[in-house]
Motif scaffolding. Structure first.
Motif, PDB file in Angstrom:
ATOM      1  N   MET A   1       0.843  -1.172   0.000  1.00 25.91           N
ATOM      2  CA  MET A   1       0.000   0.000   0.000  1.00 25.91           C
ATOM      3  C   MET A   1       0.888   1.234   0.000  1.00 25.91           C
ATOM      4  N   PHE A   2       0.461   2.252  -0.719  1.00 20.16           N
ATOM      5  CA  PHE A   2       1.183   3.519  -0.831  1.00 20.16           C
ATOM      6  C   PHE A   2       0.305   4.605  -0.216  1.00 20.16           C
ATOM      7  N   ILE A   3       0.893   5.438   0.619  1.00 21.85           N
ATOM      8  CA  ILE A   3       0.155   6.464   1.358  1.00 21.85           C
ATOM      9  C   ILE A   3       0.686   7.843   0.973  1.00 21.85           C
ATOM     10  N   VAL A   4      -0.231   8.799   0.816  1.00 25.27           N
ATOM     11  CA  VAL A   4       0.152  10.185   0.554  1.00 25.27           C
ATOM     12  C   VAL A   4      -0.535  11.059   1.603  1.00 25.27           C
ATOM     13  N   ILE A   5       0.247  11.932   2.214  1.00 22.37           N
ATOM     14  CA  ILE A   5      -0.299  12.860   3.211  1.00 22.37           C
ATOM     15  C   ILE A   5      -0.172  14.275   2.649  1.00 22.37           C
ATOM     16  N   TYR A   6      -1.310  14.945   2.563  1.00 17.79           N
ATOM     17  CA  TYR A   6      -1.391  16.290   1.998  1.00 17.79           C
ATOM     18  C   TYR A   6      -1.728  17.301   3.091  1.00 17.79           C
ATOM     19  N   ARG A   7      -1.337  18.548   2.868  1.00 14.24           N
ATOM     20  CA  ARG A   7      -1.794  19.655   3.716  1.00 14.24           C
ATOM     21  C   ARG A   7      -2.382  20.729   2.814  1.00 14.24           C
ATOM     22  N   PHE A   8      -3.550  21.210   3.227  1.00 14.96           N
ATOM     23  CA  PHE A   8      -4.253  22.266   2.505  1.00 14.96           C
ATOM     24  C   PHE A   8      -4.475  23.437   3.457  1.00 14.96           C
ATOM     25  N   GLU A   9      -4.012  24.607   3.081  1.00 12.18           N
ATOM     26  CA  GLU A   9      -4.351  25.825   3.801  1.00 12.18           C
ATOM     27  C   GLU A   9      -5.483  26.472   3.014  1.00 12.18           C
ATOM     28  N   VAL A  10      -6.683  26.404   3.553  1.00 15.81           N
ATOM     29  CA  VAL A  10      -7.885  26.860   2.846  1.00 15.81           C
ATOM     30  C   VAL A  10      -8.135  28.333   3.173  1.00 15.81           C
ATOM     31  N   VAL A  11      -8.487  29.083   2.141  1.00 16.71           N
ATOM     32  CA  VAL A  11      -8.797  30.498   2.306  1.00 16.71           C
ATOM     33  C   VAL A  11      -9.989  30.632   3.256  1.00 16.71           C
ATOM     34  N   GLN A  12      -9.876  31.569   4.182  1.00 22.39           N
ATOM     35  CA  GLN A  12     -10.946  31.772   5.167  1.00 22.39           C
ATOM     36  C   GLN A  12     -12.279  32.015   4.456  1.00 22.39           C
ATOM     37  N   GLY A  13     -13.305  31.335   4.951  1.00 23.13           N
ATOM     38  CA  GLY A  13     -14.646  31.470   4.394  1.00 23.13           C
ATOM     39  C   GLY A  13     -14.970  30.476   3.291  1.00 23.13           C
ATOM     40  N   LEU A  14     -13.986  29.653   2.873  1.00 23.28           N
ATOM     41  CA  LEU A  14     -14.208  28.702   1.779  1.00 23.28           C
ATOM     42  C   LEU A  14     -14.130  27.244   2.230  1.00 23.28           C
TER      43      LEU A  14
END
Length: 102
Positions: A1-14
């Motif tokens: 199994m292959f795992i990917v860990i992402y980080r998202f900084e979402v614009v406030q209000g979205l």
């Protein structure tokens, strides 16, 4: 199994729109590109962290090309809701003792 860990900084209000698009895009990866699903989390700084599973690295690398045009547009829309998007880690599973819900 292959795992990917992402980080998202979402614009406030979205955040609500981002979460909906993330869900739809994850389902598209499952349905069209052999993705094994993902979990979405939030950290203490309100960043989203996603943990995605794939059968192998090759499947992950080729996944975007297998999506229909509508899902590719959805991916671009979801990313536009972010001030920052990054892959934090790519990992190869060694052992799995994660319990799934009954």
């Amino acid at each position: 199994m292959f795992i990917v860990i992402y980080r998202f900084e979402v614009v406030q209000g979205l955040a609500k729109e981002f979460e909906q698009e993330w869900e739809e895009l994850t389902l598209a990866f499952i349905n069209y590109a052999n993705g094994l699903g993902s979990r979405l989390h939030k950290d203490a700084h309100e960043n989203y962290i996603a943990y995605a599973q794939w059968p192998n690295e090759k499947t992950w690398n080729e996944a975007g090309a297998k999506l229909p045009e509508s899902a590719q547009k959805l991916s671009a829309q979801m990313r536009s809701r972010c001030s920052k998007f990054e892959v934090l880690h790519t990992l190869y599973e060694v052992k799995n003792l994660l319990k799934t819900e009954n």
